[in-house]
Design a protein around this motif. Sequence first.
Motif, PDB file in Angstrom:
ATOM      1  N   LYS A 393       0.964  -1.216   0.097  1.00  0.00           N
ATOM      2  CA  LYS A 393      -0.032  -0.407   0.496  1.00  0.00           C
ATOM      3  C   LYS A 393       0.819   1.105  -0.179  1.00  0.00           C
ATOM      4  N   SER A 394       1.425   1.212   0.679  1.00  0.00           N
ATOM      5  CA  SER A 394       2.916   2.048   0.845  1.00  0.00           C
ATOM      6  C   SER A 394       3.183   2.388  -0.535  1.00  0.00           C
ATOM      7  N   ARG A 395       3.851   1.716  -1.672  1.00  0.00           N
ATOM      8  CA  ARG A 395       3.834   1.810  -2.896  1.00  0.00           C
ATOM      9  C   ARG A 395       2.532   2.104  -4.064  1.00  0.00           C
ATOM     10  N   GLY A 396       1.517   2.463  -3.300  1.00  0.00           N
ATOM     11  CA  GLY A 396       0.979   3.205  -3.936  1.00  0.00           C
ATOM     12  C   GLY A 396      -0.605   1.529  -4.384  1.00  0.00           C
ATOM     13  N   LEU A 397      -0.149   1.257  -4.430  1.00  0.00           N
ATOM     14  CA  LEU A 397      -1.896  -0.244  -4.522  1.00  0.00           C
ATOM     15  C   LEU A 397      -2.143   0.410  -2.900  1.00  0.00           C
TER      16      LEU A 397
END
Lengths: 439, 249
Positions: A393-397
């Motif tokens: 999630k921290s990578r945008g997913l």
Amino acid sequence: MTEVTQIRTAAETGLGDLFDRLKGGLPGDVAIREAALAGFRERGLPHRRVEEFKYFDLRALMREAAPPAERPNATEIAKAFNQAKAFASVPAYRLTFVNGHLAASLKEAESFPSGIEVVPFEQALGEGHPLLASLGRVEVAQGNPILELNTAFMNDGAVIRVAAGATPDQPIALRFVSAGETAFSTATRVLVVVEAGAKVTLIESHEGPDGLANQTNTAVEFVVGDGASVDHVRFNGEGADVLSLSTITATLGADVSFSTHNALIGSAAARHQVFLACKGENSTVRIDGISLLRGRQHADATLVVDHAVPHCTSRETFKTILDGETTGVFQGKIVVRPHAQKTDGGMKSDALLLSERASMNNKPELEIFADDVVCGHGATCGALDDELLFYLKSRGLPKAEAESLLLQAFVGPPIEAIEHEGVRDALVGRVEEWLAARR
Amino acid sequence: MLEINNLTVQIEDNRILNGLSLKVADGEVAAIMGPNGSGKSTLSYVIAGKEDYEVLDGEILLDGQNLLEMEADERAAAGVFLAFQYPLEIPGVGTMTFLKAALNAQRRARGEDELTTPDLIKRVNAAGETLEIKKDFLKRALNVGFSGGEKKRMEILQMALLEPKFCILDETDSGLDIDALRIVSEGVNTLRSKDRSFLVITHYQRLLNHIVPDTVHVMANGRIVKSGGKELALELEANGYADYRQEAA
């Protein structure tokens, strides 16, 4: 002493009556059928107090006995054909079964290459085909109530012989599709004899509409000659209301490479059983499965591998994803007989629970009577790792996408082990569809 | 610009951040130093959006947007990037698959077109070259079997590809040998620009020789207790944190 009267369920009474009504018209030797039904007549359907059915209470799951499917008419066949989508992208020699009956009177088999012989099962039974002598011979499968019911009622299917040394350029695809307005039962039997040195991929798909509470019972039996190689991939994409019972048996000669993979997405309740016997040395076996469960599905994977001779290797890898209020079962047993030294067996079942209300039952067993073997088993149950989810999630997913990626990775290994690229890709596609529907 | 006001955070009744305030201007590289347990990693996780923390008070604004109201993935799309102290291994997820999914998820969230695979490969290869990442690494599962240094380089590669506005480096220097430290620092330095700011969390002044900060902040007991220029880092290296521990207590 008090007389014990067994109370029969509606399904049990129904099955018994059905057999008595049908037996005169069923092809082949009725004595074999009677013998197969003896266990059922005595004990009824297996239930949770029978050890092998503790987690798959067939008596509770089968409320009533559905009538056997009629031979479908042309309209039903045409409608059903359109539903066979699972391996549509894979060029293959196809045989299609509609409602358990071999369809199109074998027109499809005319395109099969030399080296593959197909006989409709009904015909084989009627004429007492010599290959049928190898039916039901796997010792660890004997007495299995599901296989016995199949034997008692079997009415259609196929006998497939892959000649010695044959290496068909495409897989053989058995497509089982269903159509119609009312629920039915099937008892389909397929015997696949792969002679010495042959190499074949056999794919099997089971598909049908939601809303039909069919009771399907299919058994595919392999007899594999020395030095032959067989890859079998089965896809269960049955409708959401189906009770699916399936059995694979295999008898392997020496120097055989054999793999069977069951990918399950469909059915309300499904039991898939594999009974395999290594009868020749230096054979390698892989038994894999993935189950993706949602809603209230109940799926059972049961297997017994019988190492009867030395120097064979077996690997079993099962992955189960459980969402909603689903129940998963894995019961695997590796038997190593007294003289089967140098057996190398490894069995693993991993389950990922996506919901608090899902449950998984793992029951691995080893029965080892030889003293120079390597055997192991392992089972895990867990949830998705929050740390991994945060990383993604921290990578945008977004959460759903992150979960999908992790779930795909979870079921990846048994899919990647499938040798045929097209088949592998088709299964990846089915998994992606399942994941997309989850979002 | 990132602006943190009076941030107060606890985890399981343990107060970790205590009314922390901090401003990082566009293009600024701010270093945060402080003793173990002062809340540095918590600060980085709270900015990035990890869910385990309870925010009792305060706000975190990135260009005026309140990050605390956003999910971690939304923060990423808004331009936040956290280079993890311990990057996670994800078996079964190919590095390229992951990079493509991440990049396109952010592009979708921002209403931009998705990147095609050839475009992606071009960008990845370019970034990988600066960071001396071997191409066969990109074919493996994400971080699986990577050494500590390789994992950190992969973090910086992701940072380069995702082009964030605000980058947090959480003890990126830990576990790095001298060569890896140089490579990683060069990777970061090439990303420095007037629009992009950095929060560099570290225990040691050594990293700041390579990534020279504009400002240095000392953190103790969950708040910033002293701020200064890059010379403050040298002072800390010489004198230790003893003064600040007392001051905070």
